[in-house]
Write a protein that holds these residues in place. Structure first.
Motif, short mmCIF file in Angstrom:
data_model
loop_
_atom_site.label_atom_id
_atom_site.label_comp_id
_atom_site.label_asym_id
_atom_site.label_seq_id
_atom_site.Cartn_x
_atom_site.Cartn_y
_atom_site.Cartn_z
N PHE A 220 40.92 42.13 43.80
CA PHE A 220 40.89 41.99 42.35
C PHE A 220 42.22 41.50 41.79
N THR A 221 43.33 42.03 42.30
CA THR A 221 44.63 41.66 41.75
C THR A 221 44.95 40.18 41.93
N PRO A 222 44.86 39.60 43.15
CA PRO A 222 45.18 38.17 43.28
C PRO A 222 44.29 37.27 42.43
N LEU A 223 42.99 37.58 42.37
CA LEU A 223 42.11 36.74 41.57
C LEU A 223 42.46 36.84 40.09
N ALA A 224 42.72 38.07 39.61
CA ALA A 224 43.08 38.23 38.20
C ALA A 224 44.40 37.54 37.88
N LEU A 225 45.38 37.66 38.78
CA LEU A 225 46.66 37.00 38.55
C LEU A 225 46.50 35.48 38.59
N GLY A 226 45.63 35.00 39.47
CA GLY A 226 45.36 33.56 39.51
C GLY A 226 44.77 33.06 38.20
N LEU A 227 43.89 33.86 37.60
CA LEU A 227 43.34 33.49 36.29
C LEU A 227 44.43 33.49 35.22
N PHE A 228 45.34 34.46 35.28
CA PHE A 228 46.46 34.48 34.33
C PHE A 228 47.27 33.19 34.41
N TYR A 229 47.55 32.74 35.64
CA TYR A 229 48.40 31.56 35.82
C TYR A 229 47.75 30.29 35.29
N TYR A 230 46.45 30.30 35.12
CA TYR A 230 45.78 29.14 34.52
C TYR A 230 45.51 29.35 33.04
N ALA A 231 44.94 30.50 32.69
CA ALA A 231 44.46 30.71 31.32
C ALA A 231 45.60 30.85 30.32
N ILE A 232 46.69 31.54 30.68
CA ILE A 232 47.78 31.74 29.72
C ILE A 232 48.44 30.41 29.35
N PRO A 233 48.85 29.57 30.32
CA PRO A 233 49.39 28.25 29.93
C PRO A 233 48.36 27.40 29.20
N LYS A 234 47.09 27.51 29.58
CA LYS A 234 46.05 26.71 28.94
C LYS A 234 45.92 27.08 27.47
N VAL A 235 45.85 28.38 27.18
CA VAL A 235 45.71 28.83 25.79
C VAL A 235 46.95 28.49 24.97
N LEU A 236 48.12 28.69 25.56
CA LEU A 236 49.37 28.44 24.85
C LEU A 236 49.73 26.96 24.76
N ASN A 237 49.07 26.14 25.59
CA ASN A 237 49.34 24.71 25.60
C ASN A 237 50.79 24.43 26.00
N ARG A 238 51.25 25.15 27.02
CA ARG A 238 52.61 24.98 27.54
C ARG A 238 52.61 25.36 29.01
N PRO A 239 53.58 24.89 29.79
CA PRO A 239 53.61 25.22 31.22
C PRO A 239 53.97 26.69 31.46
N ILE A 240 53.68 27.16 32.66
CA ILE A 240 54.10 28.50 33.05
C ILE A 240 55.62 28.53 33.07
N TYR A 241 56.21 29.68 32.77
CA TYR A 241 57.66 29.78 32.64
C TYR A 241 58.38 29.39 33.92
N SER A 242 57.96 29.96 35.07
CA SER A 242 58.69 29.71 36.31
C SER A 242 57.73 29.67 37.49
N TYR A 243 57.67 28.54 38.16
CA TYR A 243 56.88 28.43 39.38
C TYR A 243 57.49 29.30 40.48
N ALA A 244 58.83 29.36 40.51
CA ALA A 244 59.52 30.13 41.56
C ALA A 244 59.20 31.62 41.47
N LEU A 245 59.16 32.16 40.25
CA LEU A 245 58.81 33.57 40.09
C LEU A 245 57.39 33.84 40.60
N GLY A 246 56.49 32.89 40.35
CA GLY A 246 55.12 33.04 40.83
C GLY A 246 55.04 33.06 42.34
N VAL A 247 55.81 32.19 42.98
CA VAL A 247 55.83 32.15 44.45
C VAL A 247 56.45 33.43 45.01
N LEU A 248 57.54 33.90 44.39
CA LEU A 248 58.17 35.15 44.81
C LEU A 248 57.18 36.31 44.73
N ALA A 249 56.47 36.40 43.61
CA ALA A 249 55.50 37.49 43.43
C ALA A 249 54.37 37.38 44.45
#
Length: 483
Positions: A220-249
């Motif tokens: 559940f956690t990886p799928l939900a986080l994967g949705l966050f990484y798409y839906a949050i930038p999509k709604v805000l109309n801006r890129p994710i803050y840091s790709y590196a932080l996402g890879v680290l996590a």
């Protein structure tokens, strides 16, 4: 893949289709969402009945409505009916859109949906008839039914990987790392959990801890986080803050999470070193949790008004906060001093609802409200989203707070060796508030079902486009989004 943000209607207008030509993908997303919604209403209706059985144990005490049969129906249908199907449906949409391609096979997607539903229906019937592996939490379904669920995972993984292999760009977007990894990890977990050769004595205890915790943290956690990484930038109309932080996590979650399950069995006959390892890795989980949460929250910076004006973003924001708070709380619970008080109490029930409901369910709802209107061209009503959000938020807040306070009192009574019945009497008002919170949560699910109908088969509502104007915030980070 970054593409220019599409032109969207203004406030109060219905969302437009993101891609009118990809009707098969829209049908898949719609079918999975509708199916998940049906399971959500059913599973939580059972959960509401269970909540009231604490205060009135004889209420509906017929043979097939006993607590021992209904409780695993509630948990398994929530896990494998609602959450799994809802996450996979949104994941199919995210994967195809972020890869700039069509889904590899709509046939495989339909087969997967049928397999998920067959497993959930068969599991529900078996549990209510008394056929179960009751000593294996979240694995109460008989093993042939679990094999059907495993087949659904394999089909889903095959379809997602093949879709990503056809992507239009060389890079793999961060969402797809989490989504595909979650499916592959869970295939491994499910295989380990179904093989019988080592599941006896302490081996069964160890595998139970491994499975029930990883079912949450590696599915559940990886799928939900994967949705966050798409839906949050999509709604805000801006890129994710840091790709590196996402890879680290991502990599630290894989490194630390698989060994956490042992902290469910502290003070048990399991080797002391295994219990200690689980505690150490529970503390280490603060790295991916805080890194990921910071990434989402920093992406939202400067858009505080959006969390009030945009209900899709509000759902996603609550999901992120509950992920941060619930996971940090899990680390605190892992310490032996805290386990001595909270283990086996209602506190752990509150914790599980903070994570599975506050985090995972809100992630599903946020993704549906953000993405389904773009697929179908039909949005929900703004009032409907508002009612759903506030009923669910207030309901889960009451539920978690009541059980956290009551569970702590319960544990302290046990530590102080007071008569057991005193801890039961002390929990009475908190069970009542648990029921109140449960009623609000269940009502919110009925509203969600209405909203899903308006986004799919019914008359479109008056909600504005889920995509926000990037110039509305205090700062503009960028006008490109993953699409």
């Amino acid at each position: 893949m970054a593409v220019s943000a599409q032109t969207l209607p203004g406030a109060g207008a219905n969302p437009v289709r993101s891609d009118e030509s990809d009707k098969p993908l829209t049908s898949i997303f719609t079918a999975y969402t509708v199916s998940a919604t049906v399971w959500l209403v059913f599973a939580t209706a059972v959960g509401l009945l269970l909540a009231f059985k604490f205060g009135a144990p004889d209420f509906w005490a017929a043979k097939y409505l006993t607590f021992g049969r209904l409780r695993p129906i509630h948990t398994n249908d929530t896990f494998y009916g609602f959450a799994s199907i809802g996450l996979v449906g949104a994941a199919y949409y995210v994967t195809a859109r972020s890869c700039g391609t069509r889904l590899y096979s709509t046939t495989l997607a339909w087969i997967g949906l049928w397999l998920f539903n067959i497993a959930a229906i068969a599991g529900t019937i078996a549990l209510d008839l008394g056929y179960n592996w009751g000593d294996l939490e979240y694995r109460e379904w008989p093993w042939p039914i679990r094999l059907v669920f495993l087949a659904a995972l394999v089909v889903t993984g095959w379809n997602l990987i093949a879709t990503i292999a056809r992507r239009a760009s060389e890079d793999i977007y961060l969402s797809n790392w989490y989504i595909v990894a979650g499916v592959l990890w869970t295939c491994v977990i499910a295989i380990v959990a179904v093989l019988p050769w080592y599941q006896y004595g302490l081996g069964q205890v160890a595998i139970s801890g491994y499975y029930m915790h990883n079912a949450v943290g590696m599915w559940f956690t990886p799928l939900a986080l994967g949705l966050f990484y798409y839906a949050i930038p999509k709604v805000l109309n801006r890129p994710i803050y840091s790709y590196a932080l996402g890879v680290l996590a991502f990599w630290t979650n894989l490194l630390f999470y698989p060994l956490l399950g042992g902290h469910h069995f502290l003070f048990s006959p399991l080797p002391w070193w295994l219990q200690t390892t689980a505690i150490v890795f529970s503390v280490a989980m603060l790295v991916p949790v805080w890194a990921g949460s910071a990434n989402y929250l920093l992406t939202m910076r400067g858009r505080y008004h959006g969390r009030i004006e945009s209900y899709p973003l509000a759902f996603l924001f609550v999901g992120v906060i509950c992920y941060l708070v619930g996971s940090t709380q899990g680390t605190v619970e892992a310490f032996r001093s805290m386990q001595a008080i909270w283990h086996f109490t209602s506190f752990t029930v509150g914790h599980s609802h903070l994570t599975m409901y506050g985090f995972v369910a809100f992630a599903v709802w946020g993704a549906v409200y953000a993405l389904l209107p773009l697929a179908t061209g039909k949005g929900p009503g703004r009032l409907g989203m508002a009612v759903h959000f506030w009923l669910a938020t207030v309901g889960v807040g009451i539920y978690v707070i009541a059980l956290s306070i009551g569970g702590t009192i319960q544990g302290l009574d046990w530590v102080h060796d007071v008569p057991f019945i005193q801890s039961v009497v002390a929990m009475e008002p908190y069970y009542l508030w648990r029921g109140v919170g449960g009623i609000l949560m269940f009502l919110s699910h009925l509203v969600f079902a209405w909203n899903v109908w308006r986004m799919t088969a019914g008359k479109a509502g008056d909600a504005a486009s889920p995509i926000m104007d990037p110039s509305a915030g205090k700062e503009i980070v960028g006008k490109e989004v993953v699409a």
